[in-house]
Motif scaffolding. Structure first.
Motif, PDB file in Angstrom:
ATOM      1  N   ASP A  76      -4.455  -2.969  -8.258  1.00 21.80           N
ATOM      2  CA  ASP A  76      -3.614  -2.497  -7.582  1.00 21.80           C
ATOM      3  C   ASP A  76      -2.948  -3.991  -6.741  1.00 21.80           C
ATOM      4  O   ASP A  76      -3.127  -4.254  -5.908  1.00 21.80           O
ATOM      5  CB  ASP A  76      -3.381  -1.855  -7.447  1.00 21.80           C
ATOM      6  CG  ASP A  76      -1.465  -1.811  -6.767  1.00 21.80           C
ATOM      7  OD1 ASP A  76      -1.233  -2.387  -7.189  1.00 21.80           O
ATOM      8  OD2 ASP A  76      -0.972  -0.438  -5.740  1.00 21.80           O
ATOM      9  N   GLY A  77      -3.217  -5.343  -6.838  1.00 18.97           N
ATOM     10  CA  GLY A  77      -3.945  -6.293  -6.531  1.00 18.97           C
ATOM     11  C   GLY A  77      -5.294  -6.473  -5.205  1.00 18.97           C
ATOM     12  O   GLY A  77      -5.107  -7.862  -4.155  1.00 18.97           O
ATOM     13  N   ALA A 106      -2.635   9.150   1.184  1.00 16.46           N
ATOM     14  CA  ALA A 106      -1.116   9.459   0.940  1.00 16.46           C
ATOM     15  C   ALA A 106      -0.907   9.143  -0.199  1.00 16.46           C
ATOM     16  O   ALA A 106       0.393   9.113  -1.535  1.00 16.46           O
ATOM     17  CB  ALA A 106      -0.510   9.096   2.218  1.00 16.46           C
ATOM     18  N   GLU A 107      -1.707   8.026  -1.365  1.00 14.80           N
ATOM     19  CA  GLU A 107      -1.506   6.929  -2.057  1.00 14.80           C
ATOM     20  C   GLU A 107      -1.766   7.951  -3.736  1.00 14.80           C
ATOM     21  O   GLU A 107      -1.437   7.893  -4.272  1.00 14.80           O
ATOM     22  CB  GLU A 107      -2.466   5.769  -2.083  1.00 14.80           C
ATOM     23  CG  GLU A 107      -1.597   5.037  -0.898  1.00 14.80           C
ATOM     24  CD  GLU A 107      -2.625   3.733  -1.399  1.00 14.80           C
ATOM     25  OE1 GLU A 107      -1.977   2.354  -1.033  1.00 14.80           O
ATOM     26  OE2 GLU A 107      -3.316   3.079  -2.490  1.00 14.80           O
ATOM     27  N   MET A 109      -1.402  11.520  -3.152  1.00 11.98           N
ATOM     28  CA  MET A 109      -0.050  12.163  -3.301  1.00 11.98           C
ATOM     29  C   MET A 109       0.927  11.601  -4.479  1.00 11.98           C
ATOM     30  O   MET A 109       1.715  12.900  -4.128  1.00 11.98           O
ATOM     31  CB  MET A 109      -0.228  12.840  -1.914  1.00 11.98           C
ATOM     32  CG  MET A 109      -1.298  13.856  -1.219  1.00 11.98           C
ATOM     33  SD  MET A 109      -1.401  14.909  -2.128  1.00 11.98           S
ATOM     34  CE  MET A 109      -0.175  16.445  -2.434  1.00 11.98           C
ATOM     35  N   SER A 110       1.037  10.759  -3.436  1.00 19.17           N
ATOM     36  CA  SER A 110       2.282   9.444  -4.112  1.00 19.17           C
ATOM     37  C   SER A 110       2.922   9.768  -5.443  1.00 19.17           C
ATOM     38  O   SER A 110       3.489   9.247  -6.060  1.00 19.17           O
ATOM     39  CB  SER A 110       2.850   8.766  -2.836  1.00 19.17           C
ATOM     40  OG  SER A 110       2.290   7.768  -2.878  1.00 19.17           O
ATOM     41  N   GLY A 111       1.709   8.827  -5.345  1.00 21.37           N
ATOM     42  CA  GLY A 111       1.138   8.220  -6.527  1.00 21.37           C
ATOM     43  C   GLY A 111       1.551   6.721  -6.882  1.00 21.37           C
ATOM     44  O   GLY A 111       2.251   5.565  -7.619  1.00 21.37           O
ATOM     45  N   SER A 112       1.372   6.211  -5.475  1.00 26.24           N
ATOM     46  CA  SER A 112       2.369   4.963  -5.027  1.00 26.24           C
ATOM     47  C   SER A 112       1.484   4.298  -5.598  1.00 26.24           C
ATOM     48  O   SER A 112       1.934   2.626  -5.536  1.00 26.24           O
ATOM     49  CB  SER A 112       3.030   4.664  -3.796  1.00 26.24           C
ATOM     50  OG  SER A 112       1.660   4.949  -2.519  1.00 26.24           O
ATOM     51  N   SER A 113      -0.202   4.115  -6.041  1.00 25.87           N
ATOM     52  CA  SER A 113      -1.060   2.858  -5.979  1.00 25.87           C
ATOM     53  C   SER A 113      -1.307   3.999  -7.577  1.00 25.87           C
ATOM     54  O   SER A 113      -2.188   4.849  -7.080  1.00 25.87           O
ATOM     55  CB  SER A 113      -1.654   2.267  -4.872  1.00 25.87           C
ATOM     56  OG  SER A 113      -2.782   1.279  -5.408  1.00 25.87           O
ATOM     57  N   ILE A 114      -2.103   3.282  -7.981  1.00 24.30           N
ATOM     58  CA  ILE A 114      -3.344   2.961  -9.318  1.00 24.30           C
ATOM     59  C   ILE A 114      -4.948   3.695  -7.655  1.00 24.30           C
ATOM     60  O   ILE A 114      -5.376   4.132  -9.084  1.00 24.30           O
ATOM     61  CB  ILE A 114      -3.863   1.975 -10.678  1.00 24.30           C
ATOM     62  CG1 ILE A 114      -4.388   2.441 -11.152  1.00 24.30           C
ATOM     63  CG2 ILE A 114      -4.132   1.193  -9.590  1.00 24.30           C
ATOM     64  CD1 ILE A 114      -3.795   4.266 -12.487  1.00 24.30           C
ATOM     65  N   ARG A 115      -4.940   2.935  -7.217  1.00 19.08           N
ATOM     66  CA  ARG A 115      -5.735   3.814  -6.262  1.00 19.08           C
ATOM     67  C   ARG A 115      -5.820   4.717  -5.520  1.00 19.08           C
ATOM     68  O   ARG A 115      -7.282   5.413  -5.621  1.00 19.08           O
ATOM     69  CB  ARG A 115      -5.995   2.643  -5.617  1.00 19.08           C
ATOM     70  CG  ARG A 115      -6.448   1.244  -5.361  1.00 19.08           C
ATOM     71  CD  ARG A 115      -6.493   0.397  -4.346  1.00 19.08           C
ATOM     72  NE  ARG A 115      -5.599   0.306  -3.191  1.00 19.08           N
ATOM     73  CZ  ARG A 115      -4.503  -0.472  -2.766  1.00 19.08           C
ATOM     74  NH1 ARG A 115      -4.585  -1.321  -3.774  1.00 19.08           N
ATOM     75  NH2 ARG A 115      -3.421  -0.440  -1.732  1.00 19.08           N
ATOM     76  N   PRO A 281     -11.462  12.092   2.637  1.00 18.69           N
ATOM     77  CA  PRO A 281     -10.082  11.497   3.535  1.00 18.69           C
ATOM     78  C   PRO A 281      -8.886  12.665   2.801  1.00 18.69           C
ATOM     79  O   PRO A 281      -8.361  12.745   1.818  1.00 18.69           O
ATOM     80  CB  PRO A 281      -9.645  10.131   2.619  1.00 18.69           C
ATOM     81  CG  PRO A 281     -11.318   9.629   2.263  1.00 18.69           C
ATOM     82  CD  PRO A 281     -12.076  10.997   1.713  1.00 18.69           C
ATOM     83  N   GLY A 282      -8.474  12.913   4.344  1.00 23.27           N
ATOM     84  CA  GLY A 282      -7.387  14.049   4.123  1.00 23.27           C
ATOM     85  C   GLY A 282      -7.645  15.762   3.773  1.00 23.27           C
ATOM     86  O   GLY A 282      -6.756  16.500   4.234  1.00 23.27           O
TER      87      GLY A 282
END
Length: 292
Positions: A76-77, A106-107, A109-115, A281-282
């Motif tokens: 993801d860059g 957080a990513e 849980m949200s699916g906002s990044s492939i990471r 983490p989390g």
């Protein structure tokens, strides 16, 4: 930036054998990736449908010696860093410690990044590495090019024992490596973290001894089904009903990785999980294999 993710597992092989499985391209193509090329100390690459953003190799080798392997991996860059550290625990046992930078819960849980898939991606990969080293059939690898999330696993145990371990809260918490509260009836709760954790998914279909479906909301419905033959049980598992434009690869990989310990729970005498406690983490400190 978040703290690096750390995953630790005990593998039933000496350090040299584990290092071979981590660096031999033919073995990597068996348990990790569709494609892999390794030329130490210059090159370490893997890609294909079983790799996040696997359209091409995005890794570069940073360091390799007898017990450490470190790579840079563009996701993801952002160039992340993955490190494998091998520690001998005995003549036939190795502790693998994997650290992965740029993982944000957080990513996940949200699916906002492939990471966000990295924790459970590595959990499934290491579970398959353990199976490979033990000579067991591998779990289905996650196909990051497909929205068809389904697979099956054969367990050397009768269906009633497998059913009990899938629906009894205490047994499921043991093999999954994370507290699970289960009410195995239609309308019952399926609570990751236990019944006091807050959110609970809902059991929507049950055929006692054979089938259960759980509705997880945005990540869809998970269904598993048992079929026994000759004292062995085939477990078929499917995830459905999610946004096919954003499949829940992270949740799926975590669920599948847990099934490795379900199989070992039934098949290994004096069973102990491969996962060793570490920080996630989390989350509170816990075995990191299947949680995600």
């Amino acid at each position: 930036m978040s703290e690096p993710l750390t995953v630790k597992a005990r593998l039933s092989a000496p350090v040299g054998r584990v290092r071979q499985a981590l660096t031999d391209p033919a073995e990597l193509r068996t348990w990790l990736a569709e494609h892999a090329e390794v030329e130490l100390p210059q090159r370490y690459e893997f890609w294909g449908r079983y790799t996040p953003e696997g359209d091409a190799p995005h890794q570069r080798l940073l360091h390799a010696d007898d017990d450490t392997l470190r790579i840079g991996w563009l996701l993801d860059g952002v160039e992340t860093t993955t490190e494998f550290q091998l520690t001998a625990e005995g003549p036939d046992s190795t502790v693998l410690t994997l650290t992965q930078s740029h993982f944000d819960f957080a990513e996940a849980m949200s699916g906002s990044s492939i990471r966000g898939v990295l924790q459970t991606y590595w959990a499934l990969s290491i579970a398959n590495l353990a199976s490979h080293l033990e000579g067991r059939p591998l779990l289905p690898r996650t196909d990051f090019t497909s929205a068809d999330l389904r697979g099956e696993l054969v367990i050397a145990a009768p269906a009633d024992k497998v059913w009990e371990s899938l629906t009894d809260s205490e047994q499921a918490s043991a093999w999954f490596g994370y507290p699970i509260g289960i009410e195995p009836w239609v309308g019952g709760r399926y609570a990751m973290g236990g019944f006091e954790a807050g959110y609970a998914a809902k059991v929507i279909d049950v055929e006692p001894g054979r089938k259960m479906s759980v509705d997880w909301g945005p990540t869809g419905v998970s269904t598993w089904e048992l079929a026994e033959s000759g004292g062995r049980t085939t477990l078929t598992f499917v995830q459905s009903g999610f946004d096919e434009g954003n499949p829940p690869y992270g949740a799926w990989s975590g669920s599948v990785s847990g099934l490795s310990e379900l199989r070992r729970f039934h098949e290994v005498p004096d069973w102990q999980p491969i996962w060793l406690a570490t920080e996630v983490p989390g989350l509170d400190p816990q075995p990191t294999g299947a949680a995600g």
